[in-house]
Design a protein around this motif. Sequence first.
Motif, PDB file in Angstrom:
ATOM      1  N   SER A  88       3.018   5.599   9.303  1.00 24.41           N
ATOM      2  CA  SER A  88       2.368   5.591   8.065  1.00 24.41           C
ATOM      3  C   SER A  88       1.595   4.548   8.172  1.00 24.41           C
ATOM      4  N   TYR A 105      -6.250  11.200   7.589  1.00 26.24           N
ATOM      5  CA  TYR A 105      -6.294  11.074   6.065  1.00 26.24           C
ATOM      6  C   TYR A 105      -7.285  12.072   5.537  1.00 26.24           C
ATOM      7  N   ASP A 115      -3.530  10.219   1.023  1.00 28.14           N
ATOM      8  CA  ASP A 115      -2.051  10.322   1.861  1.00 28.14           C
ATOM      9  C   ASP A 115      -2.446  11.249   2.970  1.00 28.14           C
TER      10      ASP A 115
END
Length: 150
Positions: A88, A105, A115
Amino acid sequence: MNKLISALLALTISLPTLAERVNSNEMGGLESLRKQEVSVEPEAEYMKQDYQGPAMGRDFVDMPPLIPHSVDRYQVDKNANSCLRCHSMKNADKWGATRIAVSHYKNREGEQLADVAPNRYFCLTCHVPQKDARPLKKNTFEPVESLKKQ
Ligand code: HEC
Ligand code: HEC
């Protein structure tokens, strides 16, 4: 009439069924990658080893990069995504992992999300561990000049 019926019956029984003929490739039909008739259960192939060397690189623009490490026991389900623990945006630097691409994203309508988009959540649908294995099917694909390895 009875004779005709029994003659027809005998003929039908002696002819291989259409399905058998298609399977056996007589009709230019199905060619199976397993090189066996579709109805035969072949022996399992040997397990191809993960190739955990340097990343193999990409052969075409927009190719999902191959995974240069093992993914055994990495959980990806509705409760947890262990890939994101390292990849991430937030955690990548800490682990020295490549950051997940910014494209991940955006949802399929092209909207920017805060996210990972749901359609990118199951990483292994697109990214697979690299293997040192023969291609299943020979092909003559060549990467464009700018992507060719030195
Ligand atoms: C413990 C941390 C960690 C976890 C968990 C992890 N990775 Fe990685 N990953 C790395 C590191 C570090 C690299 C860079 C390795 C290198 O460049 O040699 C990497 C490289 C990659 C690459 C290659 C990126 C590129 O641009 O070449 C992909 C794709 C990838 N990982 C996907 C995944 C997926 C999918 C999962 C989950 C199944 C996962 N990783 C889980 C640490 C991790
Ligand atoms: C629908 C297919 C798909 C899914 C699902 C997907 N990816 Fe990707 N990924 C790609 C493609 C295509 C690229 C290369 C093009 C790009 O950068 O968008 C890429 C690129 C990457 C890169 C390299 C980024 C860079 O800058 O070099 C990493 C790391 C990565 N993905 C990790 C992941 C992780 C982790 C997941 C799961 C959370 C995931 N991907 C889910 C298709 C996918």
